[in-house]
Design an enzyme around this catalytic site. Structure first.
Site, PDB file in Angstrom:
ATOM      1  N   GLY A   1     -38.985 -13.079  46.711  1.00 49.82           N
ATOM      2  CA  GLY A   1     -39.284 -11.754  47.258  1.00 49.82           C
ATOM      3  C   GLY A   1     -39.886 -10.849  46.210  1.00 49.82           C
TER       4      GLY A   1
ATOM      5  N   GLY B   1     -40.701  -7.543  46.633  1.00 50.05           N
ATOM      6  CA  GLY B   1     -40.553  -6.124  46.971  1.00 50.05           C
ATOM      7  C   GLY B   1     -40.117  -5.354  45.727  1.00 50.05           C
ATOM      8  N   PHE B   2     -39.587  -4.154  45.934  1.00 46.15           N
ATOM      9  CA  PHE B   2     -39.192  -3.330  44.786  1.00 46.15           C
ATOM     10  C   PHE B   2     -38.153  -4.030  43.914  1.00 46.15           C
ATOM     11  CE2 PHE B   2     -40.806   0.031  47.631  1.00 46.15           C
ATOM     12  CZ  PHE B   2     -41.700   0.615  46.766  1.00 46.15           C
ATOM     13  N   GLY B   3     -37.167  -4.694  44.542  1.00 42.89           N
ATOM     14  CA  GLY B   3     -36.115  -5.344  43.781  1.00 42.89           C
ATOM     15  C   GLY B   3     -36.623  -6.535  42.978  1.00 42.89           C
TER      16      GLY B   3
ATOM     17  N   GLU C   1     -41.566  10.841  59.744  1.00 41.94           N
ATOM     18  CA  GLU C   1     -42.868  10.839  59.081  1.00 41.94           C
ATOM     19  C   GLU C   1     -43.980  10.405  60.030  1.00 41.94           C
ATOM     20  OE1 GLU C   1     -41.164  10.347  54.535  1.00 41.94           O
ATOM     21  OE2 GLU C   1     -41.594   8.554  55.691  1.00 41.94           O
TER      22      GLU C   1
ATOM     23  N   ASP D   1     -32.221  -4.887  50.187  1.00 41.71           N
ATOM     24  CA  ASP D   1     -31.836  -4.693  51.579  1.00 41.71           C
ATOM     25  C   ASP D   1     -31.177  -5.905  52.206  1.00 41.71           C
ATOM     26  OD1 ASP D   1     -32.928  -2.225  51.303  1.00 41.71           O
ATOM     27  OD2 ASP D   1     -34.638  -2.550  52.631  1.00 41.71           O
TER      28      ASP D   1
ATOM     29  N   ALA E   1     -36.120   2.444  48.174  1.00 38.94           N
ATOM     30  CA  ALA E   1     -36.792   1.810  47.046  1.00 38.94           C
ATOM     31  C   ALA E   1     -36.048   2.013  45.716  1.00 38.94           C
ATOM     32  CB  ALA E   1     -38.229   2.324  46.953  1.00 38.94           C
TER      33      ALA E   1
END
Lengths: 429, 429
Positions: free
Chosen positions: B15, B17-19, B175, B304, B320
């Site tokens: 993964g 993503g941010f992590g 948003e 997550d 995030a």
């Protein structure tokens, strides 16, 4: 909307390419109501499409919503719809899934699309470059080939993944070959661990005896040498006889390539069939000297969907400046008819031919002067930024190019819209 | 590649993503070989995805090729592949269509995706927003609805085309609602001839008693009032019981909407199933205090896809900054194990919560100070531009926002990748 009687003359324009857009512009201030119809919501700056396909520009750098272009013209309606035919007796444009639109005068600017010379089954293996979707499809295939090569253990399969075949040695083929070469040799060279992207094989196949046949032979030779300096193999004089999942066959030679791009032929839109008028082998309508359709003084046809001779007998080329000139002429011809006058004949003025080879070489033929090399590339770049519509896009494109020039980095190296069944498909559900 | 014995410890990260990205960054200089696996070729700045969906930013503004991020780290391999399972006994990550990859230590950062609470058939009618493809799908549907409304003669159908329902009142829903309201009321108002886009109906549906439940009630009330000033209907306290082609049902009320967007629930990745360890109702792994998976000191799980309590007992939020902190912790924990030490427990530090409402209002809760209004919006904008990776993207995003702020124009109003069978489909062949 369309069936209501209007006291003003109703002009319908089909197609929002360079010709259609310029025709609507040329009718500014005329006492007409205009409807411009396109199956897309955007006008596309096609000459830079190859840069989207090779990750240098992002789709919105070279495309504008059609209705945004005419937001200050209340008499212009934009209709996102697919034209399916023309009822010349009732003066109606037939649309897919919508009511027909009535016209008093019609401008057909439906352009051309790629042609596989009767081998439509080749399209799945060798996508061509006409729309934004085509460009992102090619971008996905090119970038995915490098990703798959990185994960591949079988050397033969890895070599095939790192081979790119481009069919067609016109400006699009030359520009694609140069851009893929620079992508492989400069942009990607530090990004992979198991492959050396500088060993990528790029083959540009042209059936004719030289590249860029619209240029003089010296410039064709310059382009060939410039591509070879970038590491592109240029294979001339032999047509492609097969495209399949394993590459192409050229004469007796099979070139094993996981990625094939088609830049070889174009076929006009079906407008000639809609009108029931004669067309040439590429499907183009032969129009009257004033660009009207034979037997239909109320219908004009312009751009890549028509065939017309320039002064001297040479055909008007299928390039953006020619379509724009024809669009401006069609607007003048409509005005002439409104005033009860006879439209003047269309006179094409050839400003020049340009093609770029990678990020530092180009060829330009202005007729009165010919340039090949770095200066030509700068002129090419400035001319293209100048012709882009809108300040914001000019800035965005100039910034992207500056970035590539200085840093070899590219803005749009994204693999999206994965095809079902391909490796790299996103997980289901 | 994977089956070759390596003398260095092999760390695999699933993964990007941010992590996952932060974990690889945190391992810089450690004596390990790293493979980071993702089914996409790009890292995505998800907090700005709603701006791609509403035509403010272009996909490449908020996404970066993963291998570009680690081009200066020769010990990091990037593999574009879809993980399908983990063989904990043999320490292998199973991949779709590729050989397994062996690990000595594993970091699972596979994130979450949207959840329809058991109604997966709703997805076709109410797309959610997790990937770039999701964002361009929503953008296409939103823009196509306006195009279809312009061509529509039936007033009821036209009203339905001009109704947008957003399900879920968290930051994403708030948003999206604000951005669609500004798109309709500002950006598009001069572009259509047969509809008034300022009459667009936007309904934000939240099952709970207030919007933005992670904020204090005063800020929820501020967000509701700010949305209502933009013309958004906020419907609280009643869950959606049906999504179909005609819109949604909320309690007893049917809302006829051609466009529905899902911003309601998330479901963790199937990592808990891969490992055969217990998970909570949302599929999240309950990890040890040091973020290791129970019974597997060589496996860490972050972001997550896990559930962990922050100091005070509240769960660590799925945002995030939390994923990045966990990624940094996982890197430290791997280093501790390599040194034969016991990893410290993960301590989440909550820096604050932010949500924006249109282009001039936001709410921020830093804990020690709460801001609602224009100043909060400026802080939000500067913070997001600051956290974007790379100078070029910061400039591009800042330029797009400046353009929207000053001119109400948007960079990416393109309708592409049309769904088969939808009106506006490009002509076949």
């Amino acid at each position: 909307m369309s069936m209501v009687q209007s006291p003003r003359t109703r002009v319908v324009v089909i197609g929002a390419g360079f010709g259609g857009i310029e025709a609507v512009r040329g009718l500014a201030g005329a006492a007409v109501d205009i409807t411009i119809i396109d199956s897309r919501n955007h006008h596309l700056f096609q000459p830079l499409l190859y840069q989207v396909a090779t990750a240098s520009l992002t789709p919105s750098d070279i495309a504008w919503p059609i209705r945004f272009l005419f937001r200050g013209r209340p008499e212009v309606s934009v209709l996102m719809a697919t034209a399916t035919g023309i009822d010349t007796a009732r003066r109606l444009v037939m649309l897919k899934g919508l009511d027909p639109v009535a016209y008093d005068m019609l401008i057909i600017a439906t352009g051309a699309r790629h042609s596989y010379f009767g081998h439509d089954d080749w399209e799945q293996f060798a996508p061509a470059l006409k729309t934004l979707e085509d460009a992102t499809t090619i971008r996905r295939r090119v970038l995915t080939a490098f990703e798959q090569a990185e994960a591949e253990h079988d050397p033969a399969r890895q070599e095939m993944l790192l081979t790119f075949a481009i069919v067609g040695g016109g400006p699009t083929g030359v520009e694609l070959a140069g851009a893929i070469a620079e992508l492989a040799r400069d942009t990607l060279k530090r990004d992979f661990r198991h492959i050396d992207t500088r060993e990528t094989r790029i083959v540009l196949v042209e059936a004719g005896p030289r590249l860029l046949p619209a240029f003089v032979p010296e410039q064709s030779a310059f382009a060939k040498a410039a591509l070879e300096r970038l590491g592109v193999e240029v294979a001339l004089g032999e047509a492609v006889t097969l495209c399949d999942a394993n590459g192409i066959v050229r004469g007796d030679e099979r070139i094993a390539a996981a990625t094939v791009i088609w830049a070889a032929g174009v076929q006009a839109s079906p407008a000639a069939e809609w009108l029931g008028v004669p067309a040439d082998r590429a499907g183009r309508i032969t129009v009257e000297p004033d660009l009207s359709v034979p037997g239909h003084p109320e219908i004009f046809a312009i751009g890549d969907t028509v065939s017309i001779a320039a002064p001297g007998g040479k055909p008007v080329p299928g390039i953006a400046p020619a379509a724009k000139q024809a669009g401006r002429h069609a607007a003048k011809a409509v005005r002439a008819r409104l005033a009860g006058e006879t439209p003047a004949p269309f006179r094409y003025h050839h400003d020049g031919s340009l093609a770029t080879i990678g990020k530092r070489r180009a060829v330009i033929d202005f007729g009165w002067i010919r340039l090949s090399g770095a200066l030509a590339w700068w002129i090419w770049g400035i001319a293209h930024v100048f012709f882009l519509i809108g300040v914001r896009h000019r800035l965005a494109v100039a910034m992207s190019w500056l970035w590539i020039y200085l840093r070899n980095q590219r803005a749009s190296r994204l693999i999206t819209q994965t095809e079902p069944g391909e490796a790299g498909e996103p997980p289901p559900g």
